[in-house]
Design an enzyme around this catalytic site. Structure first.
Site, PDB file in Angstrom:
ATOM      1  N   ASN A  97      31.772  52.369 -62.115  1.00  0.00           N
ATOM      2  CA  ASN A  97      30.366  52.757 -62.268  1.00  0.00           C
ATOM      3  C   ASN A  97      29.422  51.576 -62.415  1.00  0.00           C
ATOM      4  OD1 ASN A  97      31.142  52.042 -64.804  1.00  0.00           O
ATOM      5  ND2 ASN A  97      30.319  53.859 -65.829  1.00  0.00           N
TER       6      ASN A  97
ATOM      7  N   ARG B  56      23.619  52.940 -61.369  1.00  0.00           N
ATOM      8  CA  ARG B  56      24.939  53.496 -61.047  1.00  0.00           C
ATOM      9  C   ARG B  56      24.903  54.353 -59.793  1.00  0.00           C
ATOM     10  NH1 ARG B  56      26.121  54.565 -67.368  1.00  0.00           N
ATOM     11  NH2 ARG B  56      27.501  52.783 -67.771  1.00  0.00           N
TER      12      ARG B  56
ATOM     13  N   ARG C 235      19.937  51.444 -70.685  1.00  0.00           N
ATOM     14  CA  ARG C 235      20.729  52.640 -70.371  1.00  0.00           C
ATOM     15  C   ARG C 235      19.989  53.583 -69.421  1.00  0.00           C
ATOM     16  NH1 ARG C 235      25.492  53.521 -73.199  1.00  0.00           N
ATOM     17  NH2 ARG C 235      25.213  55.774 -73.301  1.00  0.00           N
TER      18      ARG C 235
ATOM     19  N   PHE D 273      41.297  58.204 -69.761  1.00  0.00           N
ATOM     20  CA  PHE D 273      40.880  57.260 -68.718  1.00  0.00           C
ATOM     21  C   PHE D 273      41.051  55.798 -69.124  1.00  0.00           C
ATOM     22  CE2 PHE D 273      36.974  58.532 -71.037  1.00  0.00           C
ATOM     23  CZ  PHE D 273      36.538  57.295 -71.505  1.00  0.00           C
TER      24      PHE D 273
ATOM     25  N   HIS E  93      27.824  48.493 -67.548  1.00  0.00           N
ATOM     26  CA  HIS E  93      27.925  49.078 -68.889  1.00  0.00           C
ATOM     27  C   HIS E  93      26.715  48.652 -69.701  1.00  0.00           C
ATOM     28  CE1 HIS E  93      29.617  49.813 -72.925  1.00  0.00           C
ATOM     29  NE2 HIS E  93      29.139  48.627 -73.220  1.00  0.00           N
TER      30      HIS E  93
ATOM     31  N   GLU F 269      28.993  43.852 -79.252  1.00  0.00           N
ATOM     32  CA  GLU F 269      29.320  43.500 -77.870  1.00  0.00           C
ATOM     33  C   GLU F 269      28.703  42.158 -77.453  1.00  0.00           C
ATOM     34  OE1 GLU F 269      29.856  48.175 -76.510  1.00  0.00           O
ATOM     35  OE2 GLU F 269      28.287  46.963 -75.549  1.00  0.00           O
TER      36      GLU F 269
ATOM     37  N   TYR G 226      36.866  47.565 -75.293  1.00  0.00           N
ATOM     38  CA  TYR G 226      36.764  49.024 -75.168  1.00  0.00           C
ATOM     39  C   TYR G 226      37.659  49.750 -76.179  1.00  0.00           C
ATOM     40  CZ  TYR G 226      33.972  49.093 -70.855  1.00  0.00           C
ATOM     41  OH  TYR G 226      32.956  48.994 -69.921  1.00  0.00           O
TER      42      TYR G 226
ATOM     43  N   THR H 191      26.707  58.100 -66.664  1.00  0.00           N
ATOM     44  CA  THR H 191      27.973  57.341 -66.620  1.00  0.00           C
ATOM     45  C   THR H 191      28.697  57.512 -65.292  1.00  0.00           C
ATOM     46  OG1 THR H 191      28.230  57.584 -69.013  1.00  0.00           O
ATOM     47  CG2 THR H 191      30.210  57.035 -67.754  1.00  0.00           C
TER      48      THR H 191
ATOM     49  N   LYS I 108      30.176  45.106 -63.929  1.00  0.00           N
ATOM     50  CA  LYS I 108      31.615  45.260 -63.708  1.00  0.00           C
ATOM     51  C   LYS I 108      32.022  44.704 -62.334  1.00  0.00           C
ATOM     52  CE  LYS I 108      31.609  49.302 -66.757  1.00  0.00           C
ATOM     53  NZ  LYS I 108      32.117  50.670 -66.997  1.00  0.00           N
TER      54      LYS I 108
HETATM   55  P1  CMP Z   1      31.063  52.417 -69.783  1.00  0.00           P
HETATM   56  O1  CMP Z   1      29.619  52.640 -69.986  1.00  0.00           O
HETATM   57  O2  CMP Z   1      31.514  51.024 -69.585  1.00  0.00           O
HETATM   58  O3  CMP Z   1      31.848  53.027 -71.036  1.00  0.00           O
HETATM   59  C1  CMP Z   1      33.210  53.388 -70.952  1.00  0.00           C
HETATM   60  C2  CMP Z   1      33.707  53.465 -69.538  1.00  0.00           C
HETATM   61  O4  CMP Z   1      34.847  54.284 -69.351  1.00  0.00           O
HETATM   62  C3  CMP Z   1      32.643  54.103 -68.654  1.00  0.00           C
HETATM   63  O5  CMP Z   1      31.539  53.257 -68.516  1.00  0.00           O
HETATM   64  C4  CMP Z   1      33.469  54.375 -67.410  1.00  0.00           C
HETATM   65  O6  CMP Z   1      33.705  53.203 -66.650  1.00  0.00           O
HETATM   66  C5  CMP Z   1      34.762  54.844 -68.049  1.00  0.00           C
HETATM   67  N1  CMP Z   1      34.748  56.301 -68.218  1.00  0.00           N
HETATM   68  C6  CMP Z   1      34.029  56.998 -69.085  1.00  0.00           C
HETATM   69  N2  CMP Z   1      34.264  58.312 -68.991  1.00  0.00           N
HETATM   70  C7  CMP Z   1      35.177  58.443 -68.029  1.00  0.00           C
HETATM   71  C8  CMP Z   1      35.829  59.568 -67.469  1.00  0.00           C
HETATM   72  N3  CMP Z   1      35.600  60.822 -67.902  1.00  0.00           N
HETATM   73  N4  CMP Z   1      36.715  59.347 -66.505  1.00  0.00           N
HETATM   74  C9  CMP Z   1      36.975  58.093 -66.093  1.00  0.00           C
HETATM   75  N5  CMP Z   1      36.385  56.985 -66.584  1.00  0.00           N
HETATM   76  C10 CMP Z   1      35.485  57.159 -67.543  1.00  0.00           C
END
Ligand code: CMP
Length: 145
Positions: A114, A104, A84, A56, A117, A128, A48, A90, A10
């Site tokens: 974060n 992360r 992962r 969010f 992904h 994806e 997404y 996350t 990201k």
């Molecule tokens: P990612 O693994 O890319 O999958 C979805 C993304 O949404 C996640 O990483 C974060 O960047 C964002 N995300 C997921 N959960 C939350 C949350 N509770 N609050 C804010 N952002 C979130």
């Protein structure tokens, strides 16, 4: 089992690409495709789409469109779960507690910013990877031979 997955670096971690590729190699995975691109709001929302109804969602799309991203195809044994595991939790804040050496924990900031992904299943990896590396409509070297 040999698998392929999508690793998406990201905007907040694009400058850490060297360290991130090293973490992938250290787990005996390979980087088999790479593309740096800037997503439009529509593209990011499509990528997404499963999160469309989440609170969010707008913050997430704002963040991932704020600068370039790097998409990697990562291949190797159990690539989906291994990537992962490299990522860690996350939320980068909890990652610094639970898995302090994780990607992360090292490079992310919070629950939204974060760093990277990873596809959560073989099915989402297929979708994806097709999103960033289309197999039928691409105009890159793979289709010009
Ligand atoms: P990612 O693994 O890319 O999958 C979805 C993304 O949404 C996640 O990483 C974060 O960047 C964002 N995300 C997921 N959960 C939350 C949350 N509770 N609050 C804010 N952002 C979130």
């Amino acid at each position: 089992k040999k698998e392929r997955t999508l690793a998406l670096i990201k905007p907040d971690a694009v400058t850490k690409i060297g360290d991130i590729i090293q973490m992938i190699l250290d787990e005996n995975l390979m980087v088999t495709k790479a593309k740096m691109t800037k997503l439009s709001w529509t593209q990011a929302g499509d990528f997404y789409s499963e999160h469309q109804s989440k609170s969010f969602f707008n913050n997430l799309i704002q963040f991932v469109t704020s600068g370039p991203v790097v998409a990697l195809e990562v291949m190797g044994d159990e690539a989906v779960s291994t990537w992962r595991k490299i990522l860690g939790p996350t939320d980068s804040v909890s990652a610094r507690g639970d898995a302090s050496g994780s990607l992360r924990a090292r490079f992310g900031t919070d629950g939204t910013r974060n760093a990277a992904h990873g596809s959560d299943s073989l099915a989402s990896a297929a979708r994806e990877l097709e999103f960033f590396f289309p197999s039928t409509t691409g105009n890159g070297p793979a289709n010009t031979a």
